[in-house]
Design a protein around this motif. Structure first.
Motif, PDB file in Angstrom:
ATOM      1  N   ASP A  11     -53.234  83.404  73.911  1.00  0.00           N
ATOM      2  CA  ASP A  11     -53.131  84.127  72.652  1.00  0.00           C
ATOM      3  C   ASP A  11     -53.189  85.621  72.876  1.00  0.00           C
ATOM      4  O   ASP A  11     -52.502  86.386  72.209  1.00  0.00           O
ATOM      5  CB  ASP A  11     -54.249  83.714  71.696  1.00  0.00           C
ATOM      6  CG  ASP A  11     -54.077  82.303  71.163  1.00  0.00           C
ATOM      7  OD1 ASP A  11     -52.962  81.749  71.318  1.00  0.00           O
ATOM      8  OD2 ASP A  11     -55.043  81.760  70.619  1.00  0.00           O
ATOM      9  N   ASN A  12     -54.026  86.070  73.810  1.00  0.00           N
ATOM     10  CA  ASN A  12     -54.151  87.495  74.088  1.00  0.00           C
ATOM     11  C   ASN A  12     -52.860  88.080  74.627  1.00  0.00           C
ATOM     12  O   ASN A  12     -52.624  89.277  74.508  1.00  0.00           O
ATOM     13  CB  ASN A  12     -55.298  87.767  75.066  1.00  0.00           C
ATOM     14  CG  ASN A  12     -56.655  87.651  74.406  1.00  0.00           C
ATOM     15  OD1 ASN A  12     -56.774  87.731  73.190  1.00  0.00           O
ATOM     16  ND2 ASN A  12     -57.674  87.443  75.204  1.00  0.00           N
ATOM     17  N   PHE A  20     -54.718  96.797  71.024  1.00  0.00           N
ATOM     18  CA  PHE A  20     -55.976  96.065  71.134  1.00  0.00           C
ATOM     19  C   PHE A  20     -57.084  96.993  71.630  1.00  0.00           C
ATOM     20  O   PHE A  20     -58.165  97.056  71.044  1.00  0.00           O
ATOM     21  CB  PHE A  20     -55.804  94.871  72.074  1.00  0.00           C
ATOM     22  CG  PHE A  20     -57.037  94.012  72.193  1.00  0.00           C
ATOM     23  CD1 PHE A  20     -57.342  93.076  71.223  1.00  0.00           C
ATOM     24  CD2 PHE A  20     -57.883  94.133  73.286  1.00  0.00           C
ATOM     25  CE1 PHE A  20     -58.474  92.280  71.321  1.00  0.00           C
ATOM     26  CE2 PHE A  20     -59.013  93.347  73.397  1.00  0.00           C
ATOM     27  CZ  PHE A  20     -59.304  92.420  72.412  1.00  0.00           C
ATOM     28  N   ARG A  21     -56.816  97.740  72.690  1.00  0.00           N
ATOM     29  CA  ARG A  21     -57.813  98.665  73.255  1.00  0.00           C
ATOM     30  C   ARG A  21     -58.178  99.740  72.236  1.00  0.00           C
ATOM     31  O   ARG A  21     -59.348 100.103  72.095  1.00  0.00           O
ATOM     32  CB  ARG A  21     -57.292  99.306  74.535  1.00  0.00           C
ATOM     33  CG  ARG A  21     -58.304 100.268  75.159  1.00  0.00           C
ATOM     34  CD  ARG A  21     -57.810 100.853  76.463  1.00  0.00           C
ATOM     35  NE  ARG A  21     -57.696  99.864  77.491  1.00  0.00           N
ATOM     36  CZ  ARG A  21     -58.690  99.505  78.303  1.00  0.00           C
ATOM     37  NH1 ARG A  21     -59.861 100.058  78.189  1.00  0.00           N
ATOM     38  NH2 ARG A  21     -58.500  98.600  79.223  1.00  0.00           N
ATOM     39  N   ASN A  55     -61.133  88.030  67.553  1.00  0.00           N
ATOM     40  CA  ASN A  55     -61.231  87.038  66.481  1.00  0.00           C
ATOM     41  C   ASN A  55     -60.318  87.396  65.308  1.00  0.00           C
ATOM     42  O   ASN A  55     -59.665  86.522  64.744  1.00  0.00           O
ATOM     43  CB  ASN A  55     -62.673  86.893  66.003  1.00  0.00           C
ATOM     44  CG  ASN A  55     -63.558  86.201  67.014  1.00  0.00           C
ATOM     45  OD1 ASN A  55     -63.086  85.547  67.933  1.00  0.00           O
ATOM     46  ND2 ASN A  55     -64.846  86.378  66.860  1.00  0.00           N
ATOM     47  N   GLN A  56     -60.281  88.664  64.946  1.00  0.00           N
ATOM     48  CA  GLN A  56     -59.415  89.112  63.856  1.00  0.00           C
ATOM     49  C   GLN A  56     -57.954  88.824  64.186  1.00  0.00           C
ATOM     50  O   GLN A  56     -57.206  88.338  63.333  1.00  0.00           O
ATOM     51  CB  GLN A  56     -59.565  90.617  63.613  1.00  0.00           C
ATOM     52  CG  GLN A  56     -60.813  91.024  62.903  1.00  0.00           C
ATOM     53  CD  GLN A  56     -60.887  92.523  62.724  1.00  0.00           C
ATOM     54  OE1 GLN A  56     -60.190  93.278  63.387  1.00  0.00           O
ATOM     55  NE2 GLN A  56     -61.748  92.962  61.821  1.00  0.00           N
ATOM     56  N   SER A  61     -55.799  87.582  60.420  1.00  0.00           N
ATOM     57  CA  SER A  61     -56.201  88.505  59.362  1.00  0.00           C
ATOM     58  C   SER A  61     -55.863  89.945  59.699  1.00  0.00           C
ATOM     59  O   SER A  61     -55.947  90.819  58.872  1.00  0.00           O
ATOM     60  CB  SER A  61     -57.712  88.382  59.097  1.00  0.00           C
ATOM     61  OG  SER A  61     -58.441  88.717  60.260  1.00  0.00           O
ATOM     62  N   GLN A  62     -55.445  90.187  60.934  1.00  0.00           N
ATOM     63  CA  GLN A  62     -55.122  91.541  61.373  1.00  0.00           C
ATOM     64  C   GLN A  62     -53.831  91.478  62.181  1.00  0.00           C
ATOM     65  O   GLN A  62     -53.744  90.776  63.155  1.00  0.00           O
ATOM     66  CB  GLN A  62     -56.259  92.094  62.249  1.00  0.00           C
ATOM     67  CG  GLN A  62     -56.006  93.474  62.772  1.00  0.00           C
ATOM     68  CD  GLN A  62     -56.247  94.525  61.717  1.00  0.00           C
ATOM     69  OE1 GLN A  62     -57.039  94.344  60.808  1.00  0.00           O
ATOM     70  NE2 GLN A  62     -55.552  95.620  61.802  1.00  0.00           N
TER      71      GLN A  62
END
Length: 64
Positions: A11-12, A20-21, A55-56, A61-62
């Motif tokens: 997923d990442n 992300f960072r 998690n978001q 949700s993000q």
């Protein structure tokens, strides 16, 4: 059958690493600010922020 860690790793790969960072950096800063920038919690702030952003992103949700 895949385990949870390998699924999270896959997923990442769909998340823009720079975005992300950036999100983790902002959240870790806000956590430190809320605590009054007391030294000794930098790693804790970073790891918590990393987990929350992850998690978001995975909850949808993000958008990243």
């Amino acid at each position: 059958m895949t385990d949870k860690k390998s699924q999270q790793k896959n997923d990442n790969n769909n998340i823009d690493p720079d975005k992300f960072r950036e999100m983790v950096t902002e959240l870790a800063y806000l956590k430190a600010e809320k605590r009054g920038f007391v030294a000794g919690h930098e790693l804790e702030d970073w790891l918590e922020a990393e987990q929350e952003v992850s998690n978001q992103c995975h909850d949808g949700s993000q958008e990243v």
